[in-house]
Design a protein around this motif. Structure first.
Motif: not given
Length: 225
Positions: A140-153, A170-183
């Motif tokens: 189930s959805k918990q929240t919407t958060a901006t973390v790791g350089g992106h905004t997520w549900d 929250t929107s599709n992208t085909n390229a980018g960088t994700v700070d996985v550690l922050a997530v």
């Protein structure tokens, strides 16, 4: 017939701009095919029931792809991916960052996603950078958060074997960088797990359907600690 179709599809996909067939460094249509390169393991990983043919190719851990022809039915059929074993405590990691660039079909049903395992697979962290068709995360959805350089549900649930945390962009992208550690630390800060040991960090395509045959390509990808 099925084997021949896979072979033809693989050769067809590997046609260069000149129209001349070019062999990838490695390729296979085996269900559990694996190839190790540069500290990563690439896996074909056709694991779901009712799957169709799928062939995988790779020039390196950073440049690989699959041709998949899975029927238009429910349930995940495969998760071809490149994985890197981290094997470090969350508290000891100073960096865990990833960059990606993919080409993907405009039809079918799938997600382009990270699948990160922790504490000997007790926890599964999925990070969806794009999705297409009738697919959705566990729980189930918990929240919407901006973390790791992106905004997520953000979703939280269980598949019956392990806890699953899903971050769906929250929107599709085909390229980018994700700070996985922050997530990963964002999850810890909410008390959903403790100082876990991060295991295999994977990136690929979770495919539910790709009827008629579709190409999924990682043009470039890396996971940096």
């Amino acid at each position: 017939m099925r084997t021949a179709a896979v072979a033809v599809a693989l050769v067809g996909f590997l046609l260069g701009s000149t129209g001349i067939a070019q062999a990838a460094t490695w390729g296979s249509s085996d269900q559990w095919a694996t190839w190790s390169n540069g500290g990563y393991t690439i896996r074909n990983n056709i694991w779901g029931s009712g799957a169709g043919p799928q062939s995988i190719w790779a020039n390196s851990y950073s440049n690989w792809g699959v041709w998949a022809n899975h029927p238009n039915t429910g349930g995940v059929k495969s998760y071809p991916h490149a994985g890197k074993m981290i094997n470090q405590r969350l508290s000891s990691l100073g960096r865990l960052s990833s960059s990606f660039n993919v080409s993907r079909p405009s039809a079918g049903a799938y997600a382009t996603a990270y699948d990160i395992w922790a504490n000997n697979n007790a926890y599964e962290i999925m990070i969806w950078v794009n999705k297409q068709g009738a697919v959705g995360p566990i729980g189930s959805k918990q929240t919407t958060a901006t973390v790791g350089g992106h905004t997520w549900d953000v979703y939280r649930g269980s598949n019956g074997a392990n806890a699953v945390f899903s971050f769906v962009r929250t929107s599709n992208t085909n390229a980018g960088t994700v700070d996985v550690l922050a997530v990963l630390r964002w999850i810890q800060a909410r008390g959903w797990y403790g100082d876990v040991t991060v295991g295999d960090a994977q990136f690929g395509f979770e495919i539910t359907s790709s009827s008629g045959g579709m190409n999924f390509i990682a043009n470039s990808y890396s996971m940096t600690t």
